[in-house]
Design a protein around this motif. Structure first.
Motif, PDB file in Angstrom:
ATOM      1  N   THR A 132      43.459  31.549  44.179  1.00 14.54           N
ATOM      2  CA  THR A 132      42.369  30.794  44.807  1.00 14.54           C
ATOM      3  C   THR A 132      42.019  29.562  43.973  1.00 14.54           C
ATOM      4  OG1 THR A 132      41.502  32.865  45.675  1.00 14.54           O
ATOM      5  CG2 THR A 132      40.003  30.998  45.682  1.00 14.54           C
ATOM      6  N   TYR A 133      41.768  28.464  44.681  1.00 13.81           N
ATOM      7  CA  TYR A 133      41.398  27.200  44.022  1.00 13.81           C
ATOM      8  C   TYR A 133      40.050  26.726  44.554  1.00 13.81           C
ATOM      9  CZ  TYR A 133      46.362  27.116  42.899  1.00 13.81           C
ATOM     10  OH  TYR A 133      47.608  27.443  42.436  1.00 13.81           O
ATOM     11  N   SER A 134      39.352  25.926  43.734  1.00 20.81           N
ATOM     12  CA  SER A 134      38.131  25.257  44.188  1.00 20.81           C
ATOM     13  C   SER A 134      38.384  23.763  44.245  1.00 20.81           C
ATOM     14  CB  SER A 134      36.980  25.522  43.212  1.00 20.81           C
ATOM     15  OG  SER A 134      36.615  26.874  43.281  1.00 20.81           O
ATOM     16  N   LEU A 135      37.903  23.135  45.311  1.00 20.70           N
ATOM     17  CA  LEU A 135      37.919  21.679  45.423  1.00 20.70           C
ATOM     18  C   LEU A 135      36.483  21.212  45.243  1.00 20.70           C
ATOM     19  CD1 LEU A 135      40.087  21.122  48.640  1.00 20.70           C
ATOM     20  CD2 LEU A 135      40.825  21.665  46.318  1.00 20.70           C
ATOM     21  N   GLU A 136      36.310  20.125  44.516  1.00 21.13           N
ATOM     22  CA  GLU A 136      34.950  19.635  44.334  1.00 21.13           C
ATOM     23  C   GLU A 136      34.921  18.112  44.302  1.00 21.13           C
ATOM     24  OE1 GLU A 136      32.838  21.496  41.133  1.00 21.13           O
ATOM     25  OE2 GLU A 136      30.955  20.511  41.674  1.00 21.13           O
TER      26      GLU A 136
ATOM     27  N   ILE B 130      38.856  14.124  44.250  1.00 26.71           N
ATOM     28  CA  ILE B 130      38.658  15.536  44.619  1.00 26.71           C
ATOM     29  C   ILE B 130      39.283  16.378  43.503  1.00 26.71           C
ATOM     30  CG2 ILE B 130      39.065  17.346  46.330  1.00 26.71           C
ATOM     31  CD1 ILE B 130      39.429  15.187  48.447  1.00 26.71           C
ATOM     32  N   ALA B 131      38.420  17.037  42.743  1.00 29.86           N
ATOM     33  CA  ALA B 131      38.919  17.861  41.629  1.00 29.86           C
ATOM     34  C   ALA B 131      39.455  19.184  42.169  1.00 29.86           C
ATOM     35  CB  ALA B 131      37.801  18.124  40.636  1.00 29.86           C
ATOM     36  N   VAL B 132      40.619  19.588  41.673  1.00 27.49           N
ATOM     37  CA  VAL B 132      41.237  20.855  42.089  1.00 27.49           C
ATOM     38  C   VAL B 132      41.307  21.757  40.867  1.00 27.49           C
ATOM     39  CG1 VAL B 132      43.284  21.934  43.088  1.00 27.49           C
ATOM     40  CG2 VAL B 132      42.661  19.597  43.747  1.00 27.49           C
ATOM     41  N   THR B 133      40.628  22.905  40.933  1.00 23.57           N
ATOM     42  CA  THR B 133      40.692  23.824  39.794  1.00 23.57           C
ATOM     43  C   THR B 133      41.107  25.227  40.249  1.00 23.57           C
ATOM     44  OG1 THR B 133      38.327  24.223  40.018  1.00 23.57           O
ATOM     45  CG2 THR B 133      38.987  22.634  38.351  1.00 23.57           C
ATOM     46  N   LEU B 134      41.810  25.886  39.360  1.00 18.96           N
ATOM     47  CA  LEU B 134      42.270  27.255  39.604  1.00 18.96           C
ATOM     48  C   LEU B 134      41.112  28.196  39.289  1.00 18.96           C
ATOM     49  CD1 LEU B 134      44.765  29.159  40.026  1.00 18.96           C
ATOM     50  CD2 LEU B 134      45.183  28.943  37.570  1.00 18.96           C
TER      51      LEU B 134
ATOM     52  N   ARG C 223      27.175  16.563  45.822  1.00 23.11           N
ATOM     53  CA  ARG C 223      28.265  17.483  45.529  1.00 23.11           C
ATOM     54  C   ARG C 223      28.737  18.155  46.831  1.00 23.11           C
ATOM     55  NH1 ARG C 223      29.081  19.347  40.521  1.00 23.11           N
ATOM     56  NH2 ARG C 223      27.104  18.423  39.899  1.00 23.11           N
ATOM     57  N   ALA C 224      30.053  18.376  46.934  1.00 24.55           N
ATOM     58  CA  ALA C 224      30.581  19.205  48.027  1.00 24.55           C
ATOM     59  C   ALA C 224      31.727  20.038  47.460  1.00 24.55           C
ATOM     60  CB  ALA C 224      31.076  18.342  49.182  1.00 24.55           C
ATOM     61  N   LYS C 225      31.814  21.284  47.940  1.00 25.59           N
ATOM     62  CA  LYS C 225      32.808  22.227  47.385  1.00 25.59           C
ATOM     63  C   LYS C 225      33.519  22.965  48.498  1.00 25.59           C
ATOM     64  CE  LYS C 225      32.636  25.106  43.990  1.00 25.59           C
ATOM     65  NZ  LYS C 225      32.261  26.148  43.023  1.00 25.59           N
ATOM     66  N   ALA C 226      34.773  23.237  48.318  1.00 31.77           N
ATOM     67  CA  ALA C 226      35.505  24.087  49.257  1.00 31.77           C
ATOM     68  C   ALA C 226      36.355  25.073  48.470  1.00 31.77           C
ATOM     69  CB  ALA C 226      36.398  23.246  50.170  1.00 31.77           C
TER      70      ALA C 226
END
Ligand SMILES: [Zn+2]
Length: 472
Positions: free
Chosen positions: A228-232, A369-373, A338-341
């Motif tokens: 799963t990843y988070s986009l922010e 758009i930051a992509v984090t694990l 801020r927005a997150k998916a």
């Protein structure tokens, strides 16, 4: 695992029991073993092992059966993580001649929650009805646990000596997938107890009926990996009356739109190649030419594109990622800061979290758009469908049900196999229960197993355990 419904209801209309199918019947265990296995199944179903109760009660019951059957106390280890005493496991070792590294059999003891008001029978009583055993865990997977326990008792009674040690681990917390997962705990803190050359899990695989015929017997060799990843995105924010060009929500939404249109490249494994070829042979329909073409090396990408219209086949052909959660902004009358998916991915065996992250970044095509694990995945490499394992499985399956085609399969979900595979132990799913391809009551209401199918699976498990305990 497991399903049945359409064929079963047709048979009930005809007044037949599911055992009386077009398919030839398989052999049963000796009467004494048949009776014991049924009694153990009843006992296990009637011990509530949902998340709230835990599995220690069932583990204790199994340990008592084993010591009563002559297993020494030192070979029957009841063990739970100190901080989770209700999440008990029991590991038994059946000593062999030491000619090879042990074989490990796995079965989880926990079951999914079941609300009595949703069921037509009490989920925590084993009910016999029209050729079926009903009860929570009857097919996922107290059936397999009962078959393994009964087999251990039968082998002891018969004085069987395997080439190598047989280890059977009855474990906690597969369904809840929490922090007390039995195989994960045992591999981390007590690897010596369950270390093995290979693992056989009865939580997957098994026979599929189609229109009452024995259509295929699946060997689970692989699973996709859950990651799963988070986009922010962030933006300066401000008063809702003064919107400008930099808006975190629009930025994220635009990126998600690009991601929706992105498809990961087609990826084949030894398993999916073999299963596409087999299913093309077994089910000569409009898809079979495409299935054969995509199994070629290199795969026919136009055929892959056509097959990908099916959600089920698309998931077999590539890593998938999908947006599952979204949030953003902080007030109705303020510009979002801020927005997150959340992006949920299922990676093909052999794919990597780093590669998927890079592909997500490329598809989003917006460095803002930051992509984090979210967490490092439990990587689950394919256990290849080798000639040796396939031959051993086929030998046992065909001794029970002659001529049945064996098909290696990749699951899109996951089981405890990911723990053993991640720890370097090749693992195969080889349940011996037959069910209709359309039946899907595991985890649902009125879960059931065919009585005849259960009885045959007990004999199968006995043959499987003996065969897998032989040195290579
Ligand atoms: Zn299961």
């Amino acid at each position: 695992m497991k399903r049945l419904t359409l064929a079963g209801s047709v048979l009930m209309m005809l007044g037949l029991t599911p055992g009386v199918w077009a398919a030839a019947l398989g052999p049963l265990p000796p009467a004494v073993d048949q009776a014991l296995a049924r009694a153990v199944l009843k006992e296990l179903v009637e011990i509530n092992t949902t998340h709230a109760y835990g599995s220690t009660g069932a583990a204790q019951a199994i340990a008592q059966h084993l010591t009563a059957a002559g297993y020494s106390a030192s070979d029957v280890v009841l063990i739970a993580p100190p901080e989770h005493p209700t999440k008990g496991n029991v590991v038994v070792r059946y000593h062999g001649k030491g000619l090879a590294k042990p074989v490990l059999f796995l079965g989880h003891l926990d079951v999914v929650e079941a609300r009595p008001e949703d069921w037509s029978v009490d989920p925590f009583k084993l009910t016999e009805k029209e050729g079926w055993f009903y009860g929570r865990g009857s097919i996922d997977m107290k059936d397999g646990d009962a078959a393994m326990l009964e087999t251990l008792i039968r082998l002891k009674r018969e004085g069987f000596t395997p080439d190598r040690d047989i280890i059977v681990a009855f474990t906690a917390d597969e369904e809840a997938g929490g922090d007390a997962n039995g195989p994960a705990f045992l591999l981390k803190d007590h690897r010596d107890l369950i270390d093995a050359a290979l693992a056989i899990n009865l939580d997957g695989g098994g026979g599929q009926y189609k229109n009452g015929d024995r259509f295929a017997f699946e060997i689970g060799t692989s699973e996709k990996t859950y990651v799963t990843y988070s986009l922010e995105t962030t933006s300066p924010g401000g008063h809702g009356s003064l919107p400008g060009p930099d808006n975190a929500i629009y930025r994220l939404a635009d990126g998600l739109g690009r991601l929706e249109g992105y498809h990961f490249p087609v990826m084949l494994t030894a398993t999916t190649r073999a299963s596409f070829e087999k299913f093309a042979d077994l089910d000569p329909g409009p898809e079979s030419a495409d299935l054969r073409a995509v199994a070629k090396s290199p795969p026919d990408l136009a055929a892959a594109e056509r097959l990908s219209q099916s959600v089920r086949l698309n998931a077999q052909l590539r890593t998938t990622c999908v947006a599952t959660l979204i949030s953003g902004g902080h007030a109705e009358n303020a510009l979002p800061q801020r927005a997150k998916a959340t992006i949920q991915c299922r990676m093909m065996p052999g794919d990597s979290a780093e590669h998927v992250q890079a592909a997500l970044r490329a598809a989003l095509n917006d460095p803002k758009i930051a992509v984090t694990l979210d967490a490092p995945p439990i990587v689950s490499p394919e256990s290849p469908p080798t000639a040796l394992i396939t031959a051993k499985a086929a030998h046992v399956v065909h001794s029970m049900w002659p001529g049945v085609p064996l098909v290696p399969t990749m699951a899109t979900g996951f089981s405890d196999d990911r723990q053993t595979r991640n720890a370097g132990i090749v693992s195969y799913d080889l349940s011996g229960v037959w069910a209709d391809v359309n039946e899907n009551r595991a985890h649902g209401r009125d879960e059931r197993v065919g009585m005849r199918e259960f009885d045959e699976s007990v004999e199968y498990t006995y043959r499987l355990m003996k065969a897998m305990s032989q040195k290579e």
